[in-house]
Design a protein around this motif. Structure first.
Motif, short mmCIF file in Angstrom:
data_model
loop_
_atom_site.label_atom_id
_atom_site.label_comp_id
_atom_site.label_asym_id
_atom_site.label_seq_id
_atom_site.Cartn_x
_atom_site.Cartn_y
_atom_site.Cartn_z
N ARG A 1 -64.80 -0.55 -43.91
CA ARG A 1 -64.73 0.72 -44.62
C ARG A 1 -63.71 1.72 -44.10
NH1 ARG A 1 -69.50 -1.46 -44.70
NH2 ARG A 1 -70.83 -1.35 -46.52
N ASP A 2 -63.14 1.48 -42.93
CA ASP A 2 -62.27 2.49 -42.33
C ASP A 2 -61.08 2.80 -43.24
OD1 ASP A 2 -60.34 3.91 -40.72
OD2 ASP A 2 -61.55 3.32 -38.99
N PRO A 3 -60.98 4.03 -43.70
CA PRO A 3 -59.90 4.38 -44.63
C PRO A 3 -58.51 4.34 -43.99
CG PRO A 3 -61.15 6.34 -44.01
CD PRO A 3 -61.87 5.16 -43.42
N ALA A 4 -58.44 4.34 -42.68
CA ALA A 4 -57.13 4.32 -42.02
C ALA A 4 -56.46 2.95 -42.13
CB ALA A 4 -57.27 4.71 -40.55
N THR A 5 -57.22 1.91 -42.45
CA THR A 5 -56.64 0.57 -42.53
C THR A 5 -55.51 0.52 -43.56
OG1 THR A 5 -58.79 -0.34 -41.94
CG2 THR A 5 -57.17 -1.89 -42.81
N GLY A 6 -55.70 1.15 -44.69
CA GLY A 6 -54.66 1.19 -45.72
C GLY A 6 -53.43 1.94 -45.24
N LEU A 7 -53.63 3.00 -44.51
CA LEU A 7 -52.52 3.76 -43.94
C LEU A 7 -51.76 2.90 -42.95
CD1 LEU A 7 -50.98 6.44 -43.54
CD2 LEU A 7 -52.67 7.00 -41.79
N PHE A 8 -52.49 2.20 -42.07
CA PHE A 8 -51.84 1.31 -41.11
C PHE A 8 -51.04 0.23 -41.83
CE2 PHE A 8 -55.70 2.17 -38.20
CZ PHE A 8 -55.09 3.29 -37.66
N ALA A 9 -51.60 -0.33 -42.90
CA ALA A 9 -50.91 -1.39 -43.65
C ALA A 9 -49.64 -0.86 -44.29
CB ALA A 9 -51.85 -1.97 -44.71
N ALA A 10 -49.69 0.35 -44.81
CA ALA A 10 -48.50 0.94 -45.43
C ALA A 10 -47.41 1.19 -44.40
CB ALA A 10 -48.87 2.26 -46.13
N GLN B 1 -54.58 -5.49 -39.99
CA GLN B 1 -55.78 -6.29 -39.80
C GLN B 1 -55.98 -6.65 -38.32
OE1 GLN B 1 -58.11 -6.73 -42.07
NE2 GLN B 1 -56.84 -5.60 -43.51
N ASP B 2 -54.90 -6.98 -37.63
CA ASP B 2 -55.01 -7.27 -36.20
C ASP B 2 -55.53 -6.05 -35.44
OD1 ASP B 2 -54.03 -9.82 -36.60
OD2 ASP B 2 -52.02 -9.39 -35.81
N PHE B 3 -54.97 -4.88 -35.74
CA PHE B 3 -55.37 -3.65 -35.05
C PHE B 3 -56.84 -3.32 -35.31
CE2 PHE B 3 -55.32 1.11 -34.71
CZ PHE B 3 -55.06 1.17 -33.35
N VAL B 4 -57.25 -3.42 -36.55
CA VAL B 4 -58.63 -3.09 -36.91
C VAL B 4 -59.62 -4.07 -36.29
CG1 VAL B 4 -60.26 -3.01 -38.86
CG2 VAL B 4 -58.07 -1.81 -39.01
N ARG C 1 -63.41 -11.16 -39.21
CA ARG C 1 -62.45 -11.17 -40.32
C ARG C 1 -62.99 -12.04 -41.44
NH1 ARG C 1 -56.45 -10.45 -38.57
NH2 ARG C 1 -56.77 -9.73 -36.47
N LYS C 2 -62.72 -11.58 -42.65
CA LYS C 2 -63.07 -12.38 -43.82
C LYS C 2 -61.79 -13.00 -44.34
CE LYS C 2 -67.03 -9.60 -44.99
NZ LYS C 2 -67.57 -8.56 -45.83
N GLU C 3 -61.90 -14.20 -44.85
CA GLU C 3 -60.73 -14.88 -45.41
C GLU C 3 -60.10 -13.99 -46.47
OE1 GLU C 3 -57.96 -17.72 -45.45
OE2 GLU C 3 -59.74 -17.81 -44.19
N GLY C 4 -58.80 -13.80 -46.35
CA GLY C 4 -58.08 -13.00 -47.33
C GLY C 4 -58.21 -11.50 -47.13
N ASP C 5 -58.66 -11.06 -45.95
CA ASP C 5 -58.73 -9.62 -45.69
C ASP C 5 -57.39 -8.98 -45.96
OD1 ASP C 5 -61.26 -8.86 -45.06
OD2 ASP C 5 -60.99 -8.86 -42.88
N ASN C 6 -57.38 -8.02 -46.83
CA ASN C 6 -56.17 -7.25 -47.11
C ASN C 6 -56.54 -5.79 -47.19
OD1 ASN C 6 -54.01 -9.19 -47.40
ND2 ASN C 6 -55.08 -9.90 -49.23
N ALA C 7 -55.75 -5.00 -46.49
CA ALA C 7 -55.97 -3.56 -46.54
C ALA C 7 -55.37 -3.03 -47.83
CB ALA C 7 -55.30 -2.88 -45.35
N PRO C 8 -56.03 -2.06 -48.46
CA PRO C 8 -55.40 -1.43 -49.62
C PRO C 8 -54.16 -0.69 -49.15
CG PRO C 8 -57.36 -0.22 -48.95
CD PRO C 8 -57.28 -1.45 -48.10
N VAL C 9 -53.03 -1.00 -49.75
CA VAL C 9 -51.79 -0.37 -49.32
C VAL C 9 -51.73 1.02 -49.91
CG1 VAL C 9 -49.28 -0.51 -49.36
CG2 VAL C 9 -50.64 -2.58 -49.11
N MET C 10 -51.51 1.98 -49.03
CA MET C 10 -51.42 3.38 -49.42
C MET C 10 -50.07 3.64 -50.07
SD MET C 10 -54.27 4.72 -48.19
CE MET C 10 -54.04 6.45 -47.89
#
Length: 125
Positions: free
Chosen positions: A73-82, A90-93, A103-112
């Protein structure tokens, strides 16, 4: 706390403080001293509490549950991905912020949307 990302009834204290101050001096004058006092009280409590090794498995299980919940749920993941790319985010989180998460297969952060920086949002290539 925003219920957009987190269920306030899980893992979080009812005493959390979120605020915006018109006079920022309140932070250094009032809030930071209160924070330091809280941290000292917390440390005193830890030092004075008798260890209960029989509870270690339960504590570890709850920490893992928190890490899994937060990694999803961490909203910063998308920011990190962007800023750094999805693999780095994903590595950082999962390997640093919430290291007990799975990790779940296919974990992708929403790109900001673009947050500045180089084109493509990945300063490392």
């Amino acid at each position: 706390m925003s219920s957009k990302f987190y269920d306030e009834t899980k893992f979080f204290s009812q005493e959390m403080l979120f605020a915006r101050f018109e006079d920022e001096e309140v932070v250094s004058k009032d809030l930071f001293p209160a924070f330091k006092s809280y941290v000292q009280t917390h440390l005193d409590l830890i030092r004075e509490t008798k260890a209960e090794p029989q509870n270690a498995d339960f504590v570890l299980e709850r920490q893992k549950a928190y890490d899994c919940y937060s990694a999803e749920r961490d909203p910063a993941t998308g920011l990190f991905a962007a800023m750094y790319g999805n693999e780095w985010a994903q590595d950082f989180v999962h390997d640093f912020l919430f290291s007990l998460s799975e990790r779940k297969e296919g974990d992708n952060a929403p790109v900001m949307p673009s947050m500045g920086g180089p084109p493509g949002g990945n300063p490392h290539g």
